[in-house]
Enzyme design. Structure first.
Site, PDB file in Angstrom:
ATOM      1  N   CYS A 111      40.438  37.616  28.325  1.00 57.13           N
ATOM      2  CA  CYS A 111      39.312  37.877  29.230  1.00 57.13           C
ATOM      3  C   CYS A 111      38.257  38.806  28.626  1.00 57.13           C
ATOM      4  O   CYS A 111      37.176  38.958  29.188  1.00 57.13           O
ATOM      5  CB  CYS A 111      39.827  38.451  30.543  1.00 57.13           C
ATOM      6  N   HIS A 246      33.600  40.917  33.806  1.00 60.47           N
ATOM      7  CA  HIS A 246      34.569  39.820  33.868  1.00 60.47           C
ATOM      8  C   HIS A 246      35.000  39.644  35.313  1.00 60.47           C
ATOM      9  O   HIS A 246      35.313  40.626  36.003  1.00 60.47           O
ATOM     10  CB  HIS A 246      35.762  40.136  32.961  1.00 60.47           C
ATOM     11  N   ASN A 276      39.215  33.349  38.335  1.00 61.82           N
ATOM     12  CA  ASN A 276      39.135  34.059  37.061  1.00 61.82           C
ATOM     13  C   ASN A 276      39.198  33.028  35.937  1.00 61.82           C
ATOM     14  O   ASN A 276      40.231  32.392  35.744  1.00 61.82           O
ATOM     15  CB  ASN A 276      40.315  35.040  37.009  1.00 61.82           C
TER      16      ASN A 276
HETATM   17  O1  UT7 Z   1      41.688  38.721  33.911  1.00 62.26           O
HETATM   18  C1  UT7 Z   1      42.376  39.915  33.768  1.00 62.26           C
HETATM   19  C2  UT7 Z   1      43.771  39.766  34.178  1.00 62.26           C
HETATM   20  N1  UT7 Z   1      44.126  39.792  35.565  1.00 62.26           N
HETATM   21  C3  UT7 Z   1      43.688  40.614  36.534  1.00 62.26           C
HETATM   22  O2  UT7 Z   1      42.724  41.304  36.436  1.00 62.26           O
HETATM   23  C4  UT7 Z   1      44.516  40.684  37.773  1.00 62.26           C
HETATM   24  C5  UT7 Z   1      44.655  42.079  38.319  1.00 62.26           C
HETATM   25  N2  UT7 Z   1      45.500  42.131  39.479  1.00 62.26           N
HETATM   26  C6  UT7 Z   1      45.179  41.592  40.687  1.00 62.26           C
HETATM   27  O3  UT7 Z   1      44.129  40.990  40.833  1.00 62.26           O
HETATM   28  C7  UT7 Z   1      46.109  41.812  41.853  1.00 62.26           C
HETATM   29  O4  UT7 Z   1      47.136  42.707  41.448  1.00 62.26           O
HETATM   30  C8  UT7 Z   1      46.765  40.507  42.428  1.00 62.26           C
HETATM   31  C9  UT7 Z   1      45.694  39.696  43.144  1.00 62.26           C
HETATM   32  C10 UT7 Z   1      47.380  39.695  41.318  1.00 62.26           C
HETATM   33  C11 UT7 Z   1      47.833  40.881  43.443  1.00 62.26           C
HETATM   34  O5  UT7 Z   1      47.246  41.672  44.478  1.00 62.26           O
HETATM   35  P1  UT7 Z   1      47.903  43.060  44.897  1.00 62.26           P
HETATM   36  O6  UT7 Z   1      47.073  43.596  45.988  1.00 62.26           O
HETATM   37  O7  UT7 Z   1      48.055  43.906  43.655  1.00 62.26           O
HETATM   38  O8  UT7 Z   1      49.289  42.609  45.473  1.00 62.26           O
HETATM   39  P2  UT7 Z   1      50.726  43.140  45.082  1.00 62.26           P
HETATM   40  O9  UT7 Z   1      51.221  42.459  43.860  1.00 62.26           O
HETATM   41  O10 UT7 Z   1      50.719  44.627  45.108  1.00 62.26           O
HETATM   42  O11 UT7 Z   1      51.565  42.626  46.317  1.00 62.26           O
HETATM   43  C12 UT7 Z   1      51.348  43.115  47.651  1.00 62.26           C
HETATM   44  C13 UT7 Z   1      52.170  42.318  48.600  1.00 62.26           C
HETATM   45  C14 UT7 Z   1      53.622  42.163  48.170  1.00 62.26           C
HETATM   46  O12 UT7 Z   1      54.432  42.146  49.335  1.00 62.26           O
HETATM   47  P3  UT7 Z   1      55.201  43.487  49.801  1.00 62.26           P
HETATM   48  O13 UT7 Z   1      56.074  43.864  48.652  1.00 62.26           O
HETATM   49  O14 UT7 Z   1      54.129  44.480  50.093  1.00 62.26           O
HETATM   50  O15 UT7 Z   1      55.928  43.014  51.030  1.00 62.26           O
HETATM   51  C15 UT7 Z   1      53.664  40.803  47.519  1.00 62.26           C
HETATM   52  O16 UT7 Z   1      54.935  40.191  47.577  1.00 62.26           O
HETATM   53  O17 UT7 Z   1      51.655  40.994  48.715  1.00 62.26           O
HETATM   54  C16 UT7 Z   1      52.674  40.030  48.363  1.00 62.26           C
HETATM   55  N3  UT7 Z   1      52.016  38.972  47.633  1.00 62.26           N
HETATM   56  C17 UT7 Z   1      51.482  37.893  48.221  1.00 62.26           C
HETATM   57  N4  UT7 Z   1      51.424  37.501  49.503  1.00 62.26           N
HETATM   58  C18 UT7 Z   1      50.793  36.363  49.791  1.00 62.26           C
HETATM   59  C19 UT7 Z   1      51.792  38.903  46.290  1.00 62.26           C
HETATM   60  N5  UT7 Z   1      51.106  37.785  46.006  1.00 62.26           N
HETATM   61  C20 UT7 Z   1      50.904  37.135  47.181  1.00 62.26           C
HETATM   62  C21 UT7 Z   1      50.263  35.940  47.537  1.00 62.26           C
HETATM   63  N6  UT7 Z   1      50.221  35.587  48.846  1.00 62.26           N
HETATM   64  N7  UT7 Z   1      49.669  35.140  46.614  1.00 62.26           N
END
Ligand code: UT7
Length: 321
Positions: A111, A246, A276
């Site tokens: 990226c 990005h 992305n």
């Molecule tokens: O291009 C450069 C590389 N990538 C990035 O820049 C990505 C950077 N990271 C992100 O954009 C975010 O971390 C994500 C969008 C990938 C995830 O969002 P988040 O707010 O960090 O979610 P999380 O992983 O902290 O998960 C929060 C909750 C969890 O449940 P509990 O443990 O709170 O009950 C996950 O299991 O959301 C749950 N969860 C989902 N729920 C519904 C994780 N993914 C999903 C989903 N749908 N797709």
């Protein structure tokens, strides 16, 4: 002497997948994806390939800049998802667009790829080695996406963007680039050509990401590197018209704007439409802004990328078109 973007182009697959389509594959919802990422839909290749999109974007960028293919000295394709290993994607682009005098190679910086590509172009142009360079970011991330992993498949999309960068009189701004291989485990994908690929768990052959880790890295390092590039070149933050970041996650862009204490209106976003697209996201956005008239001659732009490696970087450019 500096490197000036004289033309842009982009190429987007026709087929789209919205969040409800993703919710049919993994346990998620349109509401969750919109709230946590800002993504509404993404474009996914069917007939298109990384090479065909790169060539299409390149042709448009050449037309926009009024450059003949024979006048291109270097084609630099940034990609992590090419449909060809040999010859490189850049050589395939050369063949398709007839840039017979160009030297061609690919670079892999995920990226951050477009920013690093622009920095490489800047170095070549300012030392006089080349005069006209095509920098292209093209990705078919859908081929690397684990469609069973809701932590990643909600985010990514396919597409390509290109910029013609020429040696011209103007202010040379020193870019700032960084890599931290020690943090590489945060975002990985093992080659399907690895000797032991058949023995590996299937998920290792697709992108795996510590989402929270990458998020925290981005919201800290991106404002920092933008601060560094402004400081290094003695450019006040208020002089910047656009921060073209990005397009990874709307919340990352918002957090960067907040940390920089800069108005969010200066941070254009199109991730809602494309997700992305890794190295393609910045040139696609620049092309969109050029076409809809947001970019105007005399404006100052910061481009900033971050991602796997981990890697990150920023550059300042004057828009002259
Ligand atoms: O291009 C450069 C590389 N990538 C990035 O820049 C990505 C950077 N990271 C992100 O954009 C975010 O971390 C994500 C969008 C990938 C995830 O969002 P988040 O707010 O960090 O979610 P999380 O992983 O902290 O998960 C929060 C909750 C969890 O449940 P509990 O443990 O709170 O009950 C996950 O299991 O959301 C749950 N969860 C989902 N729920 C519904 C994780 N993914 C999903 C989903 N749908 N797709």
């Amino acid at each position: 002497m500096t490197g000036v973007i004289c033309g842009t182009g982009s190429s987007i697959p026709v087929h789209t997948m919205d969040n409800n389509d993703i919710a049919k594959l993994v346990e998620t919802s349109d509401e969750w994806i919109r709230e946590r990422t800002g993504v509404v839909r993404r474009h996914i290749i069917e007939e298109e390939t990384t090479v065909s999109m790169a060539a299409d974007a390149a042709r448009k960028a050449l037309a926009d800049s009024g450059t003949a293919p024979e006048d291109v000295d270097l084609i630099l394709v940034s990609t992590i998802s090419s449909n060809v290993i040999l010859p490189c994607a850049a050589c395939e682009v050369q063949r398709q667009i007839g840039a017979v005098n160009a030297t061609c190679y690919d670079m892999s910086a995920a990226c951050t790829g477009f920013v690093f590509g622009y920095c490489a172009a800047l170095a070549y142009l300012s030392c006089g080695m080349y005069r006209t360079i095509l920098v292209i970011g093209s990705e078919s991330l859908s081929n690397l996406t684990n469609w069973k992993d809701r932590g990643t498949c909600i985010l990514f999309g396919d597409g390509a963007g290109a910029a013609v960068v020429k040696a011209e009189e103007g202010t040379f701004y020193q870019p700032v680039t960084h890599s931290a291989g020690s943090l590489g485990d945060a975002l990985t994908c093992t080659s399907r050509h690895a000797r032991n690929a058949a023995q590996l768990p299937e998920e290792e052959l697709y992108m795996q990401m510590d989402g929270r880790g990458v998020f925290q890295f981005a919201v800290r390092r991106v404002p920092e590197v933008i601060g560094e590039v402004l400081e290094k070149n003695q450019v006040p933050i208020g002089d910047i018209d656009w921060f073209v970041l990005h397009q990874a996650n709307r919340r990352i862009v918002e957090a960067v704007a907040k940390r920089l204490k800069a108005p969010l209106e200066k941070f254009p976003m199109n991730l809602q439409e494309y997700g992305n697209t890794s190295s393609a996201s910045i040139p696609i956005l620049l092309d969109e802004m050029r076409r809809d008239g947001r970019l105007k001659a005399g404006q100052k732009i910061v481009i900033a990328g971050f991602g796997a490696g981990l890697s990150w970087g920023a550059a300042i450019l004057d828009w002259t078109k």
